[in-house]
Design a protein around this motif. Structure first.
Motif, PDB file in Angstrom:
ATOM      1  N   VAL A  56       0.832  -1.205   0.000  1.00  0.00           N
ATOM      2  CA  VAL A  56       0.000   0.000   0.000  1.00  0.00           C
ATOM      3  C   VAL A  56       0.866   1.254   0.000  1.00  0.00           C
ATOM      4  O   VAL A  56       0.614   2.205  -0.747  1.00  0.00           O
ATOM      5  CB  VAL A  56      -0.970  -0.019   1.205  1.00  0.00           C
ATOM      6  N   ALA A  57       1.906   1.265   0.824  1.00  0.00           N
ATOM      7  CA  ALA A  57       2.783   2.435   0.906  1.00  0.00           C
ATOM      8  C   ALA A  57       3.537   2.659  -0.399  1.00  0.00           C
ATOM      9  O   ALA A  57       3.670   3.794  -0.862  1.00  0.00           O
ATOM     10  CB  ALA A  57       3.762   2.277   2.064  1.00  0.00           C
ATOM     11  N   CYS A  59       2.606   1.671  -3.415  1.00  0.00           N
ATOM     12  CA  CYS A  59       1.636   2.113  -4.433  1.00  0.00           C
ATOM     13  C   CYS A  59       1.268   3.582  -4.234  1.00  0.00           C
ATOM     14  O   CYS A  59       1.167   4.334  -5.209  1.00  0.00           O
ATOM     15  CB  CYS A  59       0.391   1.241  -4.401  1.00  0.00           C
ATOM     16  N   ALA A  60       1.082   3.998  -2.982  1.00  0.00           N
ATOM     17  CA  ALA A  60       0.774   5.402  -2.708  1.00  0.00           C
ATOM     18  C   ALA A  60       1.940   6.301  -3.099  1.00  0.00           C
ATOM     19  O   ALA A  60       1.751   7.365  -3.704  1.00  0.00           O
ATOM     20  CB  ALA A  60       0.431   5.581  -1.233  1.00  0.00           C
ATOM     21  N   LEU A  63       2.058   6.645  -6.854  1.00  0.00           N
ATOM     22  CA  LEU A  63       1.080   7.599  -7.363  1.00  0.00           C
ATOM     23  C   LEU A  63       1.530   9.040  -7.128  1.00  0.00           C
ATOM     24  O   LEU A  63       1.339   9.905  -7.974  1.00  0.00           O
ATOM     25  CB  LEU A  63      -0.277   7.359  -6.705  1.00  0.00           C
ATOM     26  N   LEU A  64       2.124   9.298  -5.964  1.00  0.00           N
ATOM     27  CA  LEU A  64       2.595  10.647  -5.665  1.00  0.00           C
ATOM     28  C   LEU A  64       3.821  11.031  -6.493  1.00  0.00           C
ATOM     29  O   LEU A  64       3.980  12.193  -6.873  1.00  0.00           O
ATOM     30  CB  LEU A  64       2.932  10.773  -4.178  1.00  0.00           C
TER      31      LEU A  64
END
Length: 88
Positions: A56-57, A59-60, A63-64
């Protein structure tokens, strides 16, 4: 194409790779250390606990950081295309 030109292209490619992948690896490392510390403090030794937060981290972060990564890769492609157009 000379050996020096090949080394220059290879160095540029490696530096671009490090600029693109480095931040994601740092995020994965930090999340892994935090979860390992949490596991050591709570004595929960579940091996699969680390995967979901890390995915999750990352992937986040991806995206950023996508605009930065795209700019770095586009710049590298522009430099390679300019070398091809210049004939070496």
């Amino acid at each position: 194409m000379t050996g020096l030109a090949i080394l220059d292209i290879a160095r540029d490619g490696i530096l671009t790779f490090l600029k693109v992948a480095g931040p994601l690896m740092v995020v994965a490392l930090v999340i892994g250390l935090v979860i390992s510390l949490f596991q050591a403090l709570t004595q929960i030794q579940e091996q699969t606990l680390i995967y979901v937060p890390k995915i999750v981290a990352v992937c986040a972060a991806m995206l950023l950081l996508l605009p930065f990564m795209g700019d770095a890769l586009a710049g590298y492609m522009t430099r390679i295309a300019a070398r091809i157009a210049a004939g070496g």
